[in-house]
Scaffold this motif. Structure first.
Motif, PDB file in Angstrom:
ATOM      1  N   TRP A  43       2.789   8.591   5.157  1.00  0.00           N
ATOM      2  CA  TRP A  43       1.665   7.672   4.323  1.00  0.00           C
ATOM      3  C   TRP A  43       1.809   6.341   4.656  1.00  0.00           C
ATOM      4  N   GLN A  87       0.824  -1.227   0.228  1.00  0.00           N
ATOM      5  CA  GLN A  87       0.053   0.005  -0.061  1.00  0.00           C
ATOM      6  C   GLN A  87       1.009   1.319  -0.013  1.00  0.00           C
ATOM      7  N   SER A 114       1.270   4.673  -2.519  1.00  0.00           N
ATOM      8  CA  SER A 114       1.217   6.194  -2.013  1.00  0.00           C
ATOM      9  C   SER A 114       2.710   6.561  -2.599  1.00  0.00           C
ATOM     10  N   HIS A 119      -3.484   6.355   1.788  1.00  0.00           N
ATOM     11  CA  HIS A 119      -4.444   5.621   1.558  1.00  0.00           C
ATOM     12  C   HIS A 119      -4.887   4.825   2.855  1.00  0.00           C
ATOM     13  N   LYS A 124      -7.909   5.519   5.826  1.00  0.00           N
ATOM     14  CA  LYS A 124      -9.254   6.205   6.030  1.00  0.00           C
ATOM     15  C   LYS A 124      -9.384   6.791   7.355  1.00  0.00           C
ATOM     16  N   SER A 178      -7.669   0.644   5.924  1.00  0.00           N
ATOM     17  CA  SER A 178      -7.077   0.917   4.421  1.00  0.00           C
ATOM     18  C   SER A 178      -8.238   1.587   3.560  1.00  0.00           C
ATOM     19  N   ASP A 179      -7.931   2.386   2.464  1.00  0.00           N
ATOM     20  CA  ASP A 179      -9.139   2.776   1.797  1.00  0.00           C
ATOM     21  C   ASP A 179      -9.144   1.943   0.286  1.00  0.00           C
ATOM     22  N   ARG A 180      -8.318   0.851   0.362  1.00  0.00           N
ATOM     23  CA  ARG A 180      -8.017  -0.107  -0.657  1.00  0.00           C
ATOM     24  C   ARG A 180      -8.023  -1.400  -0.187  1.00  0.00           C
TER      25      ARG A 180
END
Lengths: 407, 353
Positions: free
Chosen positions: B127, A47, A51, A58, A60, A79-81
């Protein structure tokens, strides 16, 4: 690692692999190490690689997750994915209250590692910026058993949300000759005394307490704590004349580097006799001379602390550096005077603060004079850089004979 | 049954070596023997050596076990961490000191961060684990420290230099009082999703979250409207309301701030001030950011007098000279327009050309 012509070895994370190069310790290497034992942790790296490709995060917003009886200590993260990275669909953080001063036995550290390997991703922060041990990434069902096992092994969660955040202290008397009070004992005591405030958010917003043992303030309490406690003294700097002479003989430019940089020019050095004199009444205890000549100079013996209030980062009204409210206080266990003051100012803040208003912002909005009156603190010149330069000041009704009511 | 609650942290003295417990509160003096190696001397003459090692902060349990292996071999099983993410191996018997240093070297662990050096960068999640970042944290930190490692392992600067990184204005890393601060910023207003907003956000708290009062209720949708001219992209509304995302690949990036400090030595604690308003995010190694930080470090190293921190050097030479010697462009972004703006304007005829 990649061999040319070896198609199977083609990396999934070519961008992040670039961060395995170079002399500084690599977090990418560590995530890969953890992923070897915990395949789901590889999704964290996958992930992150996304990014690094599309230049946005990524994760939430956190949902409300936690352990029984607590409102803080766990930060929900999703995670948004999850379709692409199921291993980090839930990836919650647990904040574990570090031992004060960040001291560990390897036995205790290994215990934390074993528990985290059992329930979490194997990734951590040692430590988070507030000071907690951060256990990074676990699922909702694992939170309670992980907490139970931490608790059975003597560890507890730290603060999060609108609560007392995990207090922290400099190394103080544990290893430093400049500690003007027992920073470690005081923070340990405050943390244990206010477990309710730490674990059950009930205030307008967060509240941080940090103990720095001397004006060098190695825990940055003045910038990073709403309630900053900074060690100081009120008698004379201790001078060892022989050691001063030794510094002079070793070539230290005492006149230039020490006396010349004293902010109040309260020092005098006689090149001939190699004697250093300090006008202690004019010393503001900045620590510069002691830092430079620590074999020869030491803080005085009548030691205590200055208490300041309001330090914070920019959100919302702008960053603040704490303001003096008590120039000198003696600090001895059980620190009752400080605990009483904390309870009192929390009450006032709780009553008057708006949602997400830090205490420094509230003081700004209501006026320092109101805060001081409510706390029963007498205004003194040490609290300001300078008196006001505008004529817009208030009087309390009882200070001015009031007009008779017009008929 | 749940675990016992509110037991608080373990008692720190139980994690301290008996020699440190014995000398608790009775330390007399110290010496930096070489970069990263401290010797503390107690009133009774006992000596304690501490070896400071830079860490990544984001570390796995295998790494921590490796620290434990080392501490068991040379430190009788005791170690600590610093407030800036360094590991400190504590040595109680002098004969263990050099073998420890040899082993750390063999393992490529950087030893340093003491005295007039750059110590580890305090930083946030970026991130890797945050929902509001404008940049990554661990990546830029790794790239900057790879480049500046000579200033970690040697003590060749005029004074201490503290760098911190926060990936958004929330500043979990409280970078606002650092010699050099690396701060993630957004540059575009939030995208308002008024279909979702009323269902997932509280409108009054969303409105109150804006420091410049740019948010109004939208009566038609029961959502909000944003006055984009007043928005300075702080992201606080997004923290309160997920229906107002503002992250953007081109909009987001890094700003650089200089001259803050927390210690009282000489000058008082000070905020960091804006040096560079924007550098694009250029993963994986942020070369422009690395270069910008190195430039400031080098100009400071050349220009500052001994013991001066970055902010004290700039105060002495003047901001106009700072921008001249660093070659950084001064723009309208450097001129404050928030709450205390007028306190930063120059109300004197004294300046340098």
């Amino acid at each position: 690692m990649r061999k040319e012509g070896d198609l199977m070895a083609k990396s999934e994370t070519p961008l992040l692999d670039e961060l395995e190069k170079g002399p500084w310790p690599s977090f990418v290497a560590d995530i890969k190490m953890a992923a070897k034992r915990k395949p789901t942790t590889m999704d964290l790296l996958r992930q992150l690689e996304m990014s690094y490709r599309d230049k946005v995060g990524h994760w939430k917003h956190g949902g409300i997750v936690g352990v029984r009886g607590y409102g803080s200590g766990v930060i929900g993260r999703y995670s948004d994915r999850p379709d692409l990275f199921p291993g980090v669909e839930h990836f919650h953080t647990m904040r574990v209250n570090m031992p004060t001063g960040w001291f560990y036995t390897t036995k205790a550290l290994r215990t934390v590692c074993d528990i985290w390997d059992k329930y979490g991703s194997g990734m951590t922060n040692f430590h988070g910026s507030t000071g907690d041990i951060i256990l990074l990434g676990t699922t909702t069902p694992n939170l309670q058993p992980c907490f139970d096992e931490l608790s059975a092994n003597g560890f507890d969660l730290g603060g999060s949300g609108s609560a007392l955040r995990t207090p922290s202290a400099c190394i103080g008397p544990g290893r430093c000759e400049w500690a003007c009070y027992d920073t470690l004992d005081m923070i340990n005591d405050i943390t244990h005394t206010f477990q309710m405030e730490l674990h059950r958010p009930m205030w307008p917003y967060k509240f941080k307490v940090k103990c720095g043992g001397c004006p060098n303030d190695c825990v940055a309490s003045i910038a990073r704590a709403d309630f900053s406690i900074i060690g100081t003294w009120r008698d004379n700097i201790q001078i060892n004349d022989d050691a001063v002479t030794k510094y002079a003989e070793s070539g230290l430019d005492i006149a230039g580097e020490v006396v010349g940089m004293c902010p109040t020019r309260c020092m005098n050095y006689d090149e001939k006799t190699k004697k250093l004199k300090i006008d202690n009444g004019n010393c503001t205890r900045c620590m510069h001379c002691i830092n430079v000549m620590h074999h020869a100079l030491a803080p005085g013996k009548d030691r205590g602390a200055t208490i300041l209030i309001g330090g914070k980062a920019p959100i919302l009204e702008g960053a603040m550096i704490s303001w003096v409210i008590i120039p000198f206080i003696k600090l001895q266990s059980p620190y009752q005077e400080v605990k009483d003051l904390l309870a009192k100012l929390w009450d006032w803040w709780d009553e008057n603060g708006k949602m997400r208003e830090r205490i420094g912002e509230l003081i700004n909005r209501m006026g320092m004079r109101v805060f001081l009156k409510e706390m029963g603190l007498k205004p003194i010149p040490q609290m300001v850089r300078a008196p006001r330069s505008n004529p817009y000041y208030f009087w309390w009704p009882e200070e001015v004979p009031q007009r008779k009511e017009a008929k | 049954m749940g675990g016992k609650t509110d037991i608080g942290p373990p008692y720190f003295k139980n994690f301290m070596h008996p020699m440190m417990q014995k000398n608790y509160g009775n330390w007399k003096d110290h010496e930096i023997l070489k970069p990263g190696v401290l010797m503390h001397i107690a009133e009774n003459g006992d000596k304690l050596w501490s070896v400071r090692v830079g860490g990544a902060r984001l570390v796995c349990t295998d790494r921590i076990r490796e620290y434990c292996d080392i501490a068991e071999k040379y430190c009788e099983g005791y170690l600590r961490f610093t407030s800036r993410h360094n590991v400190e191996f504590l040595v109680f018997d002098e004969k263990n000191l050099n073998p420890l240093l040899d082993e750390l070297k063999k393992r490529n662990y950087p030893v340093g961060g003491t005295g007039n050096s750059i110590t580890s960068i305090v930083h946030t999640q970026g991130w890797v684990h945050c929902h509001t970042p404008a940049t990554d944290a661990s990546g830029p930190v790794k790239a900057v420290m790879d480049d500046l490692i000579e200033y970690f392992t040697e003590m060749k600067l005029p004074g201490k230099l503290r760098i911190a990184l926060a990936c958004c204005l929330n500043m979990c890393g409280a970078v606002h009082c650092s010699d050099i601060a690396i701060l993630g910023i957004h540059r575009l207003p939030p995208l308002v999703d008024n279909e979702k907003l009323p269902k997932i956000c509280e409108v009054p708290t969303t409105i109150a979250s804006c420091p410049t009062h740019a948010i109004r209720p939208d009566t038609k949708t029961k959502g909000v409207q944003i006055n984009n001219d007043r928005c300075m992209y702080c992201g606080n509304c997004y923290t309160m309301c997920p229906a107002l995302p503002l992250a953007d690949a081109e909009g987001d990036g890094i700003s650089i701030w200089v001259g803050g400090k927390v210690s009282n030595a000489r000058s008082g604690p000070a905020f960091s001030k804006l040096a560079i308003p924007f550098i694009p995010n250029t993963p994986p190694r942020w070369p422009e950011t690395v270069k910008a930080v190195r430039n400031i470090v080098e100009k400071y190293a050349e220009g500052a007098r001994k013991h001066e921190r970055v902010g004290e050097w700039i105060e002495r030479i003047g901001w106009e000279r700072f921008f001249a010697v660093t070659g950084i462009e001064f723009t309208d972004k450097h001129i404050d327009d928030f709450r205390l703006a007028q306190t930063t304007f120059r109300s004197t005829a004294q300046f340098r050309f």
